[in-house]
Design a protein around this motif. Structure first.
Motif, PDB file in Angstrom:
ATOM      1  N   CYS A 180       6.181   9.331  -1.446  1.00  0.00           N
ATOM      2  CA  CYS A 180       5.570   8.267  -1.341  1.00  0.00           C
ATOM      3  C   CYS A 180       5.982   7.327  -0.301  1.00  0.00           C
ATOM      4  O   CYS A 180       6.964   6.822  -0.408  1.00  0.00           O
ATOM      5  CB  CYS A 180       5.456   7.833  -2.939  1.00  0.00           C
ATOM      6  SG  CYS A 180       4.687   6.228  -2.832  1.00  0.00           S
ATOM      7  N   GLY A 184      -0.120   4.193  -5.670  1.00  0.00           N
ATOM      8  CA  GLY A 184      -0.811   4.943  -4.687  1.00  0.00           C
ATOM      9  C   GLY A 184      -1.980   5.727  -5.166  1.00  0.00           C
ATOM     10  O   GLY A 184      -2.151   5.601  -6.431  1.00  0.00           O
ATOM     11  N   ARG A 185      -2.325   6.403  -4.576  1.00  0.00           N
ATOM     12  CA  ARG A 185      -3.791   7.251  -4.868  1.00  0.00           C
ATOM     13  C   ARG A 185      -3.665   8.337  -5.705  1.00  0.00           C
ATOM     14  O   ARG A 185      -4.599   8.876  -6.097  1.00  0.00           O
ATOM     15  CB  ARG A 185      -4.729   7.606  -3.638  1.00  0.00           C
ATOM     16  CG  ARG A 185      -5.317   6.237  -2.990  1.00  0.00           C
ATOM     17  CD  ARG A 185      -6.496   6.660  -2.170  1.00  0.00           C
ATOM     18  NE  ARG A 185      -7.043   5.588  -1.574  1.00  0.00           N
ATOM     19  CZ  ARG A 185      -8.192   5.673  -0.654  1.00  0.00           C
ATOM     20  NH1 ARG A 185      -8.616   6.932  -0.166  1.00  0.00           N
ATOM     21  NH2 ARG A 185      -8.864   4.716  -0.383  1.00  0.00           N
ATOM     22  N   SER A 225       1.862  11.893  -1.113  1.00  0.00           N
ATOM     23  CA  SER A 225       1.652  13.256  -0.530  1.00  0.00           C
ATOM     24  C   SER A 225       2.708  14.226  -1.133  1.00  0.00           C
ATOM     25  O   SER A 225       3.588  13.964  -1.731  1.00  0.00           O
ATOM     26  CB  SER A 225       1.670  13.224   0.859  1.00  0.00           C
ATOM     27  OG  SER A 225       2.876  12.770   1.441  1.00  0.00           O
ATOM     28  N   GLN A 261       0.941  -1.113   0.197  1.00  0.00           N
ATOM     29  CA  GLN A 261       0.054  -0.014  -0.019  1.00  0.00           C
ATOM     30  C   GLN A 261       1.117   1.292   0.034  1.00  0.00           C
ATOM     31  O   GLN A 261       1.795   1.262   0.893  1.00  0.00           O
ATOM     32  CB  GLN A 261      -0.979  -0.041   1.366  1.00  0.00           C
ATOM     33  CG  GLN A 261      -1.918  -1.051   1.173  1.00  0.00           C
ATOM     34  CD  GLN A 261      -2.925  -1.019   2.326  1.00  0.00           C
ATOM     35  OE1 GLN A 261      -2.690  -0.549   3.231  1.00  0.00           O
ATOM     36  NE2 GLN A 261      -4.303  -1.406   1.825  1.00  0.00           N
ATOM     37  N   GLN A 301       1.138   5.423  -0.159  1.00  0.00           N
ATOM     38  CA  GLN A 301       0.369   6.601   0.043  1.00  0.00           C
ATOM     39  C   GLN A 301       1.229   7.929  -0.463  1.00  0.00           C
ATOM     40  O   GLN A 301       2.563   8.216   0.082  1.00  0.00           O
ATOM     41  CB  GLN A 301       0.358   6.947   1.520  1.00  0.00           C
ATOM     42  CG  GLN A 301      -0.538   8.111   1.787  1.00  0.00           C
ATOM     43  CD  GLN A 301      -1.850   8.172   1.362  1.00  0.00           C
ATOM     44  OE1 GLN A 301      -2.588   7.377   1.467  1.00  0.00           O
ATOM     45  NE2 GLN A 301      -2.207   9.396   0.657  1.00  0.00           N
TER      46      GLN A 301
END
Length: 124
Positions: free
Chosen positions: A21, A115-116, A6, A2, A4
């Motif tokens: 990340c 990631g998103r 930013s 996972q 993430q």
């Protein structure tokens, strides 16, 4: 894995941003990490990639000399330092991870983990 991402935001042309990340996965250091971006109405495109060791780094021609990818395996984090930003850099930026490649590292289909995304907007 996972991931993430930013660090996105609004910046004026010529400015800088640093994206991060991160993951809690302890196998992070075994993955090649990459950044892709997708501008409105366009396909997702390769920005750059860094090997698991950090020794090999690749960039798209459009960002070469302006963007720098680095990683800190102790912190399970990969970074994208973006300098001299241009309005055409405006996009959602995604980090991606892969261990094995059957094709080019620039091909988003080679990366199973994403990631998103974080939005970067560069104003003129």
């Amino acid at each position: 894995v996972q991931l993430q991402a930013s660090g996105g935001g609004l910046v004026q042309a010529g400015g800088s941003l640093r994206l991060s990340c991160a993951t809690s996965d302890r196998t992070f250091s075994t993955y090649t990490m990459a950044w892709f971006r997708q501008a409105p109405g366009k396909e997702r495109e390769f920005v750059g990639a860094i090997s698991w060791s950090g020794i090999s780094i690749y960039y798209a021609d459009s960002v070469k000399g302006r963007f720098t990818i680095s990683r800190d395996n102790a912190k399970n984090t990969v970074y994208l330092q973006m300098n001299s930003l241009k309005p055409e850099d405006t996009a959602v930026y995604y980090c991606a991870a892969a261990r094995f490649f059957s094709g080019s590292y620039t091909d988003r289909g080679q990366y199973p983990y994403w990631g998103r995304g974080t939005l970067v907007t560069v104003s003129s």
